[in-house]
Design an enzyme around this catalytic site. Sequence first.
Site, PDB file in Angstrom:
ATOM      1  N   ASN A  32      58.644  58.301  42.164  1.00  0.00           N
ATOM      2  CA  ASN A  32      59.418  58.947  43.223  1.00  0.00           C
ATOM      3  C   ASN A  32      58.528  59.890  44.010  1.00  0.00           C
ATOM      4  OD1 ASN A  32      61.834  59.916  44.611  1.00  0.00           O
ATOM      5  ND2 ASN A  32      61.656  61.767  43.367  1.00  0.00           N
ATOM      6  N   GLU A  84      53.004  62.992  52.764  1.00  0.00           N
ATOM      7  CA  GLU A  84      53.726  62.015  51.925  1.00  0.00           C
ATOM      8  C   GLU A  84      53.245  60.600  52.236  1.00  0.00           C
ATOM      9  OE1 GLU A  84      58.014  62.300  51.739  1.00  0.00           O
ATOM     10  OE2 GLU A  84      57.947  64.418  52.244  1.00  0.00           O
ATOM     11  N   LEU A  89      69.371  58.194  39.269  1.00  0.00           N
ATOM     12  CA  LEU A  89      69.392  57.035  38.372  1.00  0.00           C
ATOM     13  C   LEU A  89      69.660  57.550  36.961  1.00  0.00           C
ATOM     14  CD1 LEU A  89      66.269  55.115  39.744  1.00  0.00           C
ATOM     15  CD2 LEU A  89      68.682  54.585  40.169  1.00  0.00           C
ATOM     16  N   SER A 110      60.427  56.080  56.518  1.00  0.00           N
ATOM     17  CA  SER A 110      59.043  56.264  56.979  1.00  0.00           C
ATOM     18  C   SER A 110      58.051  56.123  55.819  1.00  0.00           C
ATOM     19  CB  SER A 110      58.879  57.612  57.686  1.00  0.00           C
ATOM     20  OG  SER A 110      58.985  58.687  56.790  1.00  0.00           O
ATOM     21  N   HIS A 121      58.614  63.375  46.232  1.00  0.00           N
ATOM     22  CA  HIS A 121      59.475  64.540  46.433  1.00  0.00           C
ATOM     23  C   HIS A 121      58.739  65.550  47.322  1.00  0.00           C
ATOM     24  CE1 HIS A 121      62.680  67.347  45.615  1.00  0.00           C
ATOM     25  NE2 HIS A 121      61.753  68.273  45.445  1.00  0.00           N
TER      26      HIS A 121
END
Length: 201
Positions: A107, A174, A93, A13, A109
């Site tokens: 990123n 987000e 990673l 999403s 979160h």
Amino acid sequence: MKNIAVFISGRGSNLEAILKKRSSGYIECSIPFVLSNKADVLGLQVARKYGIPTYVIDLKSFPSRKDFEAEILRILSFHNIDMIVLAGYMAILSKNFIESFGKAIINIHPSLLPSFPGLNAQKRTLDYGSKFAGCTVHFVSAEVDGGPVILQDVIPLFDDDTEETLTMRILEREHLLLPEAVKIISEDRFQVIGRRVIIEK
Ligand code: GAR
């Protein structure tokens, strides 16, 4: 215009939120591919819906993490990628990967870092009894969820929140925060001073 690779592990999403903003012209970038570390996830269908080529690179198919990451680095280099966006990518990673790539990795979160790094952040926010929750976009460093913060958004917790309602309310934020961070970083509109990311308007 930057070449951006988006890495996913699931529903996609956040990937779709980026692709929508790109389709509308709000974000100007090229997305040569979406990479998933899991086959058959919904996010791969999202990528295909927007005509983006996909790779599935599963750690389990490689003799070692080093070989797995070497293959990803080869793909990144082949496509001349300038920036990686982790949009629900649920694998770590390595320091070696981050240093070998040598360019921006960001990123999203689902917590207000540095609170609740790692898995199940929303449940742990709720269980802790926090009064506020939120989401963070940050640069990726070797420390899990530990790199400099680019953007954060905050929401209150309600007394009747469940893990599901909180997760959905954070996710809505987000979908605004990650595309905004992609826009800022891809336009090079920032400076990092120590741990502080200063955004140029
Ligand atoms: C999002 O909530 C994202 O913040 C989280 O996974 C979900 C992915 O959803 N990421 C992490 O927890 C990373 N530590 P999506 O696949 O629908 O974008």
